[in-house]
Design a protein around this motif. Structure first.
Motif, PDB file in Angstrom:
ATOM      1  N   ASP A 190      62.078  48.775  38.131  1.00 36.77           N
ATOM      2  CA  ASP A 190      63.251  49.604  37.894  1.00 36.77           C
ATOM      3  C   ASP A 190      63.793  49.307  36.498  1.00 36.77           C
ATOM      4  N   VAL A 191      64.601  50.203  35.994  1.00 40.43           N
ATOM      5  CA  VAL A 191      65.134  50.107  34.635  1.00 40.43           C
ATOM      6  C   VAL A 191      66.637  50.336  34.665  1.00 40.43           C
ATOM      7  N   VAL A 192      67.368  49.521  33.900  1.00 42.38           N
ATOM      8  CA  VAL A 192      68.793  49.750  33.686  1.00 42.38           C
ATOM      9  C   VAL A 192      68.975  50.009  32.199  1.00 42.38           C
ATOM     10  N   GLY A 193      69.195  51.270  31.851  1.00 37.54           N
ATOM     11  CA  GLY A 193      69.334  51.648  30.456  1.00 37.54           C
ATOM     12  C   GLY A 193      70.540  52.526  30.241  1.00 37.54           C
ATOM     13  N   SER A 194      70.638  53.102  29.032  1.00 37.15           N
ATOM     14  CA  SER A 194      71.764  53.980  28.723  1.00 37.15           C
ATOM     15  C   SER A 194      71.299  55.207  27.952  1.00 37.15           C
ATOM     16  N   GLY A 195      70.008  55.532  28.069  1.00 38.49           N
ATOM     17  CA  GLY A 195      69.445  56.631  27.311  1.00 38.49           C
ATOM     18  C   GLY A 195      69.760  57.996  27.901  1.00 38.49           C
ATOM     19  N   PRO A 196      69.201  59.053  27.315  1.00 40.94           N
ATOM     20  CA  PRO A 196      69.469  60.410  27.799  1.00 40.94           C
ATOM     21  C   PRO A 196      69.050  60.630  29.244  1.00 40.94           C
ATOM     22  N   TYR A 197      68.046  59.852  29.699  1.00 40.09           N
ATOM     23  CA  TYR A 197      67.571  59.965  31.078  1.00 40.09           C
ATOM     24  C   TYR A 197      67.656  58.607  31.775  1.00 40.09           C
TER      25      TYR A 197
ATOM     26  N   LEU B 295      80.704  53.288  26.123  1.00 36.38           N
ATOM     27  CA  LEU B 295      79.290  53.284  26.503  1.00 36.38           C
ATOM     28  C   LEU B 295      79.081  52.490  27.785  1.00 36.38           C
ATOM     29  N   LYS B 296      78.214  52.993  28.642  1.00 36.97           N
ATOM     30  CA  LYS B 296      77.902  52.296  29.891  1.00 36.97           C
ATOM     31  C   LYS B 296      76.411  52.379  30.177  1.00 36.97           C
ATOM     32  N   PHE B 297      75.913  51.367  30.875  1.00 38.46           N
ATOM     33  CA  PHE B 297      74.547  51.397  31.383  1.00 38.46           C
ATOM     34  C   PHE B 297      74.502  52.218  32.667  1.00 38.46           C
ATOM     35  N   SER B 298      73.306  52.519  33.103  1.00 35.58           N
ATOM     36  CA  SER B 298      73.148  53.355  34.294  1.00 35.58           C
ATOM     37  C   SER B 298      73.656  52.689  35.563  1.00 35.58           C
TER      38      SER B 298
ATOM     39  N   VAL C 192      65.436  61.611  35.215  1.00 35.42           N
ATOM     40  CA  VAL C 192      66.507  62.542  35.559  1.00 35.42           C
ATOM     41  C   VAL C 192      67.652  62.362  34.568  1.00 35.42           C
ATOM     42  N   ARG C 193      68.438  63.390  34.421  1.00 32.31           N
ATOM     43  CA  ARG C 193      69.540  63.389  33.465  1.00 32.31           C
ATOM     44  C   ARG C 193      70.498  62.226  33.729  1.00 32.31           C
ATOM     45  N   ASN C 194      70.828  61.474  32.694  1.00 27.23           N
ATOM     46  CA  ASN C 194      71.807  60.397  32.784  1.00 27.23           C
ATOM     47  C   ASN C 194      73.152  60.944  32.315  1.00 27.23           C
ATOM     48  N   ASP C 195      74.017  61.250  33.257  1.00 24.54           N
ATOM     49  CA  ASP C 195      75.290  61.879  32.917  1.00 24.54           C
ATOM     50  C   ASP C 195      76.242  60.940  32.181  1.00 24.54           C
ATOM     51  N   ALA C 196      75.949  59.633  32.203  1.00 21.87           N
ATOM     52  CA  ALA C 196      76.811  58.677  31.508  1.00 21.87           C
ATOM     53  C   ALA C 196      76.410  58.506  30.042  1.00 21.87           C
ATOM     54  N   TYR C 197      75.323  59.143  29.633  1.00 24.02           N
ATOM     55  CA  TYR C 197      74.814  58.971  28.263  1.00 24.02           C
ATOM     56  C   TYR C 197      75.803  59.495  27.226  1.00 24.02           C
ATOM     57  N   LYS C 198      76.004  58.702  26.170  1.00 30.67           N
ATOM     58  CA  LYS C 198      76.784  59.118  25.004  1.00 30.67           C
ATOM     59  C   LYS C 198      75.933  58.824  23.770  1.00 30.67           C
TER      60      LYS C 198
END
Length: 526
Positions: free
Chosen positions: A190-197, A105-108, A211-217
């Motif tokens: 600004d936001v640093v998250g790990s959600g779907p977007y 898992l990674k943050f944006s 926008v799509r977060n390609d790192a989301y798991k």
């Protein structure tokens, strides 16, 4: 300037919405089409972008840009793993809860989302301890352990079968330790998250671009690549934007008049989806005010208020009168205020006041937010003023503020009587009682209720089968009726209006009626 950056629906209600839409010929697509972002309109703008500060509808945004250990996959009424791979109580007394994180898992911002990040997120909520903030949800949490990179252990100070539901609320969003300080709220937009977007841009009170977060798991299967949320001041402007095809979906804030018009019109381009909701609206009495602190005053108001008139005259029967803080449809619901007070009765209210030695008109100021709960709020409070002053027992002053400053005011205890709405954190009667009582609660107004907080709630939390705690919830509701510190007014229904070329609305609401934006998509077939 460029900036970076919950009423509970029962599962049956979601199923009924699905049936309605199926009748309209709504078909699903497994792959998103690149036709620009889905644009969603709402009147419910965030009050903050930091999860440690929010116990309100800011969660609508959080659910889509942050991640929680547990969440609600489409169609589920029970929390299931999201950032976690698996979770569960590891003891027989419901006091030790263990989660194992997904790998990688990674943050944006590229920072690793590990067990230490989870511990940091929970520790800072409790350390910052915002008045009226989400720390009130963690009353049973004693400490958090992170023995290794993927294991998180929550030690509770008492049995709490509802703790998994708490973990699934957006208040428990996981944040990046390097970006979110342990002893203060994050500044900036600004936001640093790990959600779907990922939050690509944000303009306070106007727009959030996702926008799509390609790192989301996680469990979410995105049906679109981007969503733009536009925040409106009122329903008229929002519905006009829908009809003008400037937005695709409206959610939260549809005015009663617009709902009635959409119900009766033969709209070719717009679909209206209706379902039973569990959002509630109520008044809060502040004990710091000398008049609101008097039980006889509160009881007299409870005796005068005509909920049916509010539902019919103001909301045109798009809401239902409510006589308990626990809404209809939840196990344990009662009608305590009707049972004790019956129909509105001025003579009984006058006797209540005179028996308490009050022989003059009671002066009170009622506060409401001008831009949060829909366009009818001002009309609702005018009707409350009309009813109370019409009794000859009260002199009422009305005041309002926009939501952001309104929150600051009630957290500081500035309002004698004020209106609030509540969308449930999770589908359990507890969530319509526990958040409002105790020294620290979601209202920012202390409400000591030792029998509820010290006995009834702890007893109910020992029971995993929630059908077995009806007695405790009935007793708690009766205490709330006797105190009349909280006065329920109405229970909402849920309405979503959408362009007919958009699908997924029937799947997009979790059990807290938070919209999961990833379920929305444009039709590819009829």
């Amino acid at each position: 300037m460029f900036k970076r950056n919950r009423c509970l629906r029962r599962v049956a209600a979601i199923a009924s919405i699905s049936t309605l839409l199926a009748g309209c010929g709504v078909l699903s697509s497994d792959t998103p089409e690149d036709e620009g972002p889905i644009v969603v309109g709402t009147t419910s703008a965030p009050s903050t972008l930091d999860p440690a500060a929010s116990w309100d509808s800011s969660w609508e945004l959080f659910r889509n840009i942050y991640q929680t250990l547990l969440s609600y996959p489409t169609g589920s009424s029970e929390p299931e793993p999201d950032a976690a791979e698996q979770c569960g109580f590891s003891d027989s007394s419901n006091q030790v809860y263990r989660c194992e994180l997904r790998e990688g898992l990674k943050f944006s911002n590229g920072e690793a989302l590990d067990a230490q990040a989870v511990k940091h997120s929970f520790d800072r909520i409790r350390k910052i301890n915002v008045n009226g903030g989400p720390a009130g949800l963690l009353g049973s949490l004693e400490r958090v352990q992170a023995p290794n990179d993927r294991e998180v252990i929550f030690h509770l100070n008492k049995p709490d079968a509802t703790f998994p539901f708490v973990l699934a609320t957006p208040a428990m969003s996981i944040v990046a330790p390097e970006e979110y300080p342990e002893d203060g709220l994050r500044e900036g937009d600004d936001v640093v998250g790990s959600g779907p977007y990922a939050l690509d841009s944000y303009e306070d009170g106007k727009e959030a671009v996702l926008v799509r977060n390609d790192a989301y798991k996680g469990f979410a299967k995105r049906q679109n690549d981007a969503v733009t949320i536009r925040y409106f001041q009122d329903s008229d402007a929002m519905v006009k934007a829908l009809r003008d095809k400037q937005i695709d979906v409206t959610y939260r804030g549809l005015a009663a008049g617009d709902v009635v018009e959409l119900q009766g019109a033969k709209e070719e381009e717009i679909q209206l989806v209706e379902g039973t909701g569990s959002d509630i609206n109520y008044l809060v009495f502040n004990p710091k005010d000398p008049w609101a602190d008097r039980k006889a005053v509160r009881q007299a108001i409870a005796q005068v208020i005509d909920r049916a008139a509010i539902a019919h005259k103001v909301y045109r029967d798009t809401v239902d009168p409510l006589y308990s803080m626990v809404p209809k449809g939840l196990t344990g619901h009662t009608t305590g205020f009707f049972d004790d007070y019956g129909d509105p009765d001025v003579a009984k209210a006058r006797k209540t006041l005179t028996d308490a030695g009050i022989n003059r008109k009671v002066p009170l100021t009622l506060w409401y937010t001008s831009d949060r709960y829909g366009s009818e709020t001002a009309a609702e409070f005018k009707e409350l003023k009309r009813q109370l002053e019409g009794s000859g027992l009260f002199t009422i002053t009305l005041k309002s503020r926009p939501w952001k400053t309104y929150v600051e005011g009630y957290q500081k205890g500035e309002y004698p009587v004020f209106g609030r709405g509540w969308s449930p954190d999770f589908p359990d009667a507890e969530n319509f009682i526990a958040p409002f009582v105790g020294e620290q609660n979601a209202l920012g107004t202390p409400y000591p209720a030792p029998e509820i907080t010290g006995d009834l709630l702890p007893r109910s939390r020992r029971e995993s089968d929630r059908a077995n705690v009806v007695k405790e919830f009935e007793e708690a509701q009766q205490i709330l009726v006797d105190d009349a510190r909280l006065l329920p007014l109405w229970q909402g229904r849920q309405y979503v209006a959408a362009s007919r070329d958009v699908s997924g609305a029937e799947r997009a609401l979790d059990p807290s009626t938070i919209m999961m934006m990833w379920e929305l998509h444009r039709k590819t077939a009829w």
